[in-house]
Motif scaffolding. Structure first.
Motif, PDB file in Angstrom:
ATOM      1  N   ARG A  96      24.989  27.011  -6.981  1.00  0.00           N
ATOM      2  CA  ARG A  96      25.139  28.398  -7.412  1.00  0.00           C
ATOM      3  C   ARG A  96      25.793  28.508  -8.785  1.00  0.00           C
ATOM      4  O   ARG A  96      25.687  29.544  -9.441  1.00  0.00           O
ATOM      5  N   MET A  97      26.472  27.450  -9.207  1.00  0.00           N
ATOM      6  CA  MET A  97      27.139  27.460 -10.507  1.00  0.00           C
ATOM      7  C   MET A  97      26.765  26.212 -11.296  1.00  0.00           C
ATOM      8  O   MET A  97      26.770  25.104 -10.758  1.00  0.00           O
ATOM      9  N   LEU A  98      26.433  26.416 -12.568  1.00  0.00           N
ATOM     10  CA  LEU A  98      26.066  25.320 -13.449  1.00  0.00           C
ATOM     11  C   LEU A  98      26.797  25.468 -14.783  1.00  0.00           C
ATOM     12  O   LEU A  98      27.215  26.573 -15.149  1.00  0.00           O
ATOM     13  N   TYR A  99      26.928  24.357 -15.482  1.00  0.00           N
ATOM     14  CA  TYR A  99      27.429  24.394 -16.847  1.00  0.00           C
ATOM     15  C   TYR A  99      26.335  23.877 -17.770  1.00  0.00           C
ATOM     16  O   TYR A  99      25.711  22.838 -17.496  1.00  0.00           O
ATOM     17  N   VAL A 100      26.093  24.602 -18.837  1.00  0.00           N
ATOM     18  CA  VAL A 100      25.100  24.223 -19.835  1.00  0.00           C
ATOM     19  C   VAL A 100      25.875  23.857 -21.093  1.00  0.00           C
ATOM     20  O   VAL A 100      26.604  24.682 -21.638  1.00  0.00           O
ATOM     21  N   LYS A 101      25.759  22.602 -21.535  1.00  0.00           N
ATOM     22  CA  LYS A 101      26.619  22.125 -22.617  1.00  0.00           C
ATOM     23  C   LYS A 101      25.837  21.294 -23.627  1.00  0.00           C
ATOM     24  O   LYS A 101      24.839  20.658 -23.285  1.00  0.00           O
ATOM     25  N   PRO A 102      26.291  21.287 -24.892  1.00  0.00           N
ATOM     26  CA  PRO A 102      25.600  20.504 -25.926  1.00  0.00           C
ATOM     27  C   PRO A 102      25.665  19.010 -25.630  1.00  0.00           C
ATOM     28  O   PRO A 102      26.685  18.514 -25.150  1.00  0.00           O
ATOM     29  N   VAL A 103      24.595  18.298 -25.931  1.00  0.00           N
ATOM     30  CA  VAL A 103      24.593  16.850 -25.754  1.00  0.00           C
ATOM     31  C   VAL A 103      25.651  16.209 -26.644  1.00  0.00           C
ATOM     32  O   VAL A 103      26.335  15.275 -26.239  1.00  0.00           O
ATOM     33  N   ASN A 104      25.809  16.745 -27.858  1.00  0.00           N
ATOM     34  CA  ASN A 104      26.722  16.140 -28.823  1.00  0.00           C
ATOM     35  C   ASN A 104      27.903  17.038 -29.186  1.00  0.00           C
ATOM     36  O   ASN A 104      28.442  16.943 -30.286  1.00  0.00           O
ATOM     37  N   GLY A 105      28.319  17.913 -28.294  1.00  0.00           N
ATOM     38  CA  GLY A 105      29.392  18.844 -28.608  1.00  0.00           C
ATOM     39  C   GLY A 105      30.781  18.255 -28.429  1.00  0.00           C
ATOM     40  O   GLY A 105      30.973  17.255 -27.747  1.00  0.00           O
ATOM     41  N   THR A 106      31.769  18.892 -29.060  1.00  0.00           N
ATOM     42  CA  THR A 106      33.173  18.518 -28.906  1.00  0.00           C
ATOM     43  C   THR A 106      34.030  19.768 -28.751  1.00  0.00           C
ATOM     44  O   THR A 106      33.612  20.874 -29.102  1.00  0.00           O
ATOM     45  N   PHE A 107      35.236  19.577 -28.223  1.00  0.00           N
ATOM     46  CA  PHE A 107      36.248  20.631 -28.100  1.00  0.00           C
ATOM     47  C   PHE A 107      35.791  21.806 -27.232  1.00  0.00           C
ATOM     48  O   PHE A 107      36.353  22.889 -27.306  1.00  0.00           O
ATOM     49  N   GLY A 108      34.756  21.624 -26.430  1.00  0.00           N
ATOM     50  CA  GLY A 108      34.276  22.708 -25.577  1.00  0.00           C
ATOM     51  C   GLY A 108      33.399  23.716 -26.296  1.00  0.00           C
ATOM     52  O   GLY A 108      33.000  24.725 -25.707  1.00  0.00           O
ATOM     53  N   ASN A 109      33.074  23.457 -27.567  1.00  0.00           N
ATOM     54  CA  ASN A 109      32.238  24.385 -28.326  1.00  0.00           C
ATOM     55  C   ASN A 109      30.823  24.435 -27.756  1.00  0.00           C
ATOM     56  O   ASN A 109      30.218  23.398 -27.488  1.00  0.00           O
ATOM     57  N   GLY A 110      30.305  25.640 -27.577  1.00  0.00           N
ATOM     58  CA  GLY A 110      28.931  25.813 -27.129  1.00  0.00           C
ATOM     59  C   GLY A 110      28.703  25.679 -25.646  1.00  0.00           C
ATOM     60  O   GLY A 110      27.570  25.800 -25.174  1.00  0.00           O
ATOM     61  N   VAL A 111      29.765  25.430 -24.865  1.00  0.00           N
ATOM     62  CA  VAL A 111      29.618  25.273 -23.417  1.00  0.00           C
ATOM     63  C   VAL A 111      29.429  26.655 -22.772  1.00  0.00           C
ATOM     64  O   VAL A 111      30.155  27.601 -23.092  1.00  0.00           O
ATOM     65  N   GLY A 126      19.042  27.521 -29.194  1.00  0.00           N
ATOM     66  CA  GLY A 126      18.227  27.286 -30.382  1.00  0.00           C
ATOM     67  C   GLY A 126      17.497  25.952 -30.281  1.00  0.00           C
ATOM     68  O   GLY A 126      16.883  25.646 -29.263  1.00  0.00           O
ATOM     69  N   HIS A 127      17.612  25.143 -31.330  1.00  0.00           N
ATOM     70  CA  HIS A 127      16.906  23.860 -31.359  1.00  0.00           C
ATOM     71  C   HIS A 127      17.813  22.682 -31.012  1.00  0.00           C
ATOM     72  O   HIS A 127      17.423  21.526 -31.165  1.00  0.00           O
ATOM     73  N   ARG A 128      19.017  22.976 -30.570  1.00  0.00           N
ATOM     74  CA  ARG A 128      19.936  21.896 -30.211  1.00  0.00           C
ATOM     75  C   ARG A 128      19.584  21.287 -28.857  1.00  0.00           C
ATOM     76  O   ARG A 128      18.954  21.920 -28.026  1.00  0.00           O
ATOM     77  N   SER A 129      20.025  20.058 -28.649  1.00  0.00           N
ATOM     78  CA  SER A 129      19.823  19.374 -27.372  1.00  0.00           C
ATOM     79  C   SER A 129      20.972  19.737 -26.437  1.00  0.00           C
ATOM     80  O   SER A 129      22.139  19.612 -26.811  1.00  0.00           O
ATOM     81  N   TYR A 130      20.636  20.146 -25.220  1.00  0.00           N
ATOM     82  CA  TYR A 130      21.640  20.577 -24.249  1.00  0.00           C
ATOM     83  C   TYR A 130      21.443  19.882 -22.907  1.00  0.00           C
ATOM     84  O   TYR A 130      20.360  19.374 -22.605  1.00  0.00           O
ATOM     85  N   LEU A 131      22.500  19.890 -22.111  1.00  0.00           N
ATOM     86  CA  LEU A 131      22.484  19.385 -20.742  1.00  0.00           C
ATOM     87  C   LEU A 131      22.742  20.514 -19.765  1.00  0.00           C
ATOM     88  O   LEU A 131      23.352  21.526 -20.101  1.00  0.00           O
ATOM     89  N   VAL A 132      22.292  20.313 -18.543  1.00  0.00           N
ATOM     90  CA  VAL A 132      22.664  21.182 -17.424  1.00  0.00           C
ATOM     91  C   VAL A 132      23.442  20.320 -16.443  1.00  0.00           C
ATOM     92  O   VAL A 132      22.969  19.266 -16.018  1.00  0.00           O
ATOM     93  N   GLN A 133      24.636  20.775 -16.073  1.00  0.00           N
ATOM     94  CA  GLN A 133      25.491  19.993 -15.186  1.00  0.00           C
ATOM     95  C   GLN A 133      25.939  20.829 -13.989  1.00  0.00           C
ATOM     96  O   GLN A 133      26.254  22.007 -14.129  1.00  0.00           O
ATOM     97  N   GLN A 134      25.931  20.206 -12.848  1.00  0.00           N
ATOM     98  CA  GLN A 134      26.443  20.823 -11.627  1.00  0.00           C
ATOM     99  C   GLN A 134      27.850  21.370 -11.867  1.00  0.00           C
ATOM    100  O   GLN A 134      28.720  20.675 -12.394  1.00  0.00           O
ATOM    101  N   GLY A 135      28.086  22.628 -11.509  1.00  0.00           N
ATOM    102  CA  GLY A 135      29.405  23.220 -11.689  1.00  0.00           C
ATOM    103  C   GLY A 135      30.358  22.802 -10.572  1.00  0.00           C
ATOM    104  O   GLY A 135      29.984  22.786  -9.402  1.00  0.00           O
ATOM    105  N   ILE A 136      31.582  22.465 -10.950  1.00  0.00           N
ATOM    106  CA  ILE A 136      32.611  22.066  -9.988  1.00  0.00           C
ATOM    107  C   ILE A 136      33.690  23.146  -9.970  1.00  0.00           C
ATOM    108  O   ILE A 136      34.312  23.412 -10.998  1.00  0.00           O
TER     109      ILE A 136
END
Length: 318
Positions: free
Chosen positions: A87-102, A139-149
Motif C-alpha cells: 500500500r506504500m511505496l517510495y520512488v527515489k532517484p537511482v543516483n540521488g543523495t541527501f534525500g533529494n527527489g524522494v 522527467g528523464h531521470r532514472s528512478y527506483l520503486v521501493q517497498q515502503g517500510i
C-alpha cells in the motif's frame, strides 16, 4: 528504463505546489577518489553512486535478501505490480543523495492515491493520474520503486538508523558507529541534510526496547553492517567505508533502505560520547579520506619553505 512518456492531461490535484530541488549526477555508476603520491595517481577509495547497482550487489547474498525491501526500476508496469502487493511505496532517484527527489506514494481506498515530495502532497483519483504525476516529476531521470517500510516513531516523528562501517588498521571491516536520524513531521526523509536530527540510538529506542534488549539489538545491527560491507566489497573491492541506512518496522525487523559509500562521519559529533567520532575520523585518516593534522602541518611547512626560497631567488638573495 521503462517507457513513461507524459500525457498532458488528467493530472493529479495539487494539494500544494512543491518547489523541487534535485541533485544532478553523472550517468556513470562508479566514482573514484584519487590522491597524489610522489607525482602519481593512486586509487584510494571507490564510490558507488547507483542505488540500483548496490542493491543488485547485495541481493547476491542469500543471507541479506530477507533484509532488503522489494526494489525495482521505475516504470508504469513496475509501479502497478508493486501496488498489488504494497500500500506504500517510495520512488527515489537511482543516483540521488541527501534525500533529494524522494517521493512517498500511497494507495488509499476506492482507487485513489497520494504522493508527497518534500513537504508538499498531491492527491490523485486514479492510477493513471498518479503515474502521470510521478512521471512529470521524474522527467528523464532514472528512478527506483521501493517497498515502503512503516518506520518506528519517537515522540510522533519517524526515525531510521545509520550504521557506520569502516576498514580498520588491520584491513578488516568494523562497525564503528550507530546513530539515529529523527525526521521532521512534515517530511518523508530523515537525512541530516534534509532537516533530520541526529540522535542516540538508545534515546530513540527507549520506548521500544529495554536497555538489555537495546544492547542485543545494537550487536545485531553491527553484525549486519559488517555483512553488508563484505558483500558489497565482493563487487566493489575498492570501498573502504559505508553508511547503511536501516529502517526498523513495527515488529522490530531491520530493513536495509540504502547503502552510502561516501558516508558523512560528522553527524557522529552530535553524540555525547566523543570517542565514537574520534575513532571514525581516525579510521578515515588511515585509509586516506582525510589527512592527519601532522601531515597537513608538514605540507604547509614544505609549501611555505618553497615559497620563501622562491622569493629569495627572485630577489637575488638565494
Amino acid at each position: 528504463m521503462g517507457n513513461h512518456r507524459i500525457p498532458m492531461r488528467n493530472s493529479c490535484h495539487k494539494i500544494n505546489r512543491p518547489k523541487l530541488h534535485y541533485t544532478t549526477h553523472s550517468k556513470v555508476c562508479l566514482l573514484h577518489v584519487f590522491k597524489q603520491v610522489k607525482g602519481e595517481s593512486m586509487l584510494s577509495i571507490q564510490r558507488i553512486m547507483s542505488k540500483w547497482a548496490k542493491t543488485n550487489a547485495l541481493l547476491k547474498s542469500e543471507a541479506l535478501r530477507e533484509f532488503i525491501p522489494t526494489t525495482r526500476l521505475f516504470s508504469r508496469d513496475t509501479l502497478e505490480a508493486m501496488f498489488s502487493e504494497h500500500r506504500m511505496l517510495y520512488v527515489k532517484p537511482v543516483n540521488g543523495t541527501f534525500g533529494n527527489g524522494v517521493m512517498k506514494v500511497q494507495r488509499l481506498s476506492q482507487g485513489s492515491y497520494t504522493f508527497q515530495l518534500g513537504t508538499k502532497a498531491y492527491s490523485c483519483t486514479s492510477f493513471d493520474q498518479l503515474y502521470m504525476g510521478l512521471a512529470r516529476k521524474i522527467g528523464h531521470r532514472s528512478y527506483l520503486v521501493q517497498q515502503g517500510i512503516p518506520l518506528l516513531k519517537h515522540n510522533g516523528r519517524r526515525f531510521d538508523i545509520r550504521v557506520m562501517v569502516q576498514v580498520n588498521s588491520y584491513g578488516e571491516w568494523e562497525t564503528t558507529g550507530i546513530i539515529g536520524r529523527l525526521g521532521q513531521k512534515s517530511k518523508i526523509v530523515t537525512n541530516y541534510h534534509s532537516g533530520g536530527t541526529p540522535m542516540a540510538f538508545s534515546r530513540l529506542m527507549s520506548s521500544h526496547l529495554s536497555a538489555d534488549a537495546q544492547a542485543s539489538y545494537t550487536r545485531r545491527l553491527s553484525k549486519l553492517g559488517v555483512l553488508v560491507s563484505k558483500q558489497l566489497q565482493l563487487t566493489y573491492p575498492g570501498i573502504k567505508e559505508i553508511g547503511v541506512d536501516i529502517a526498523i518496522d513495527q515488529s522490530l525487523r531491520p530493513w536495509i533502505l540504502e547503502v552510502n559509500t561516501n558516508p558523512d562521519p560528522f553527524i557522529f559529533r552530535k553524540l555525547k560520547d566523543p570517542s565514537v567520532f574520534r575513532k571514525i575520523y581516525r579510521y578515515a585518516i588511515g585509509y586516506g579520506k582525510y589527512k592527519s593534522k601532522s601531515k597537513k602541518a608538514r605540507v604547509r611547512k614544505l609549501v611555505k619553505g618553497r615559497t620563501l626560497r622562491g622569493l629569495r631567488t627572485r630577489r637575488g638573495l638565494g
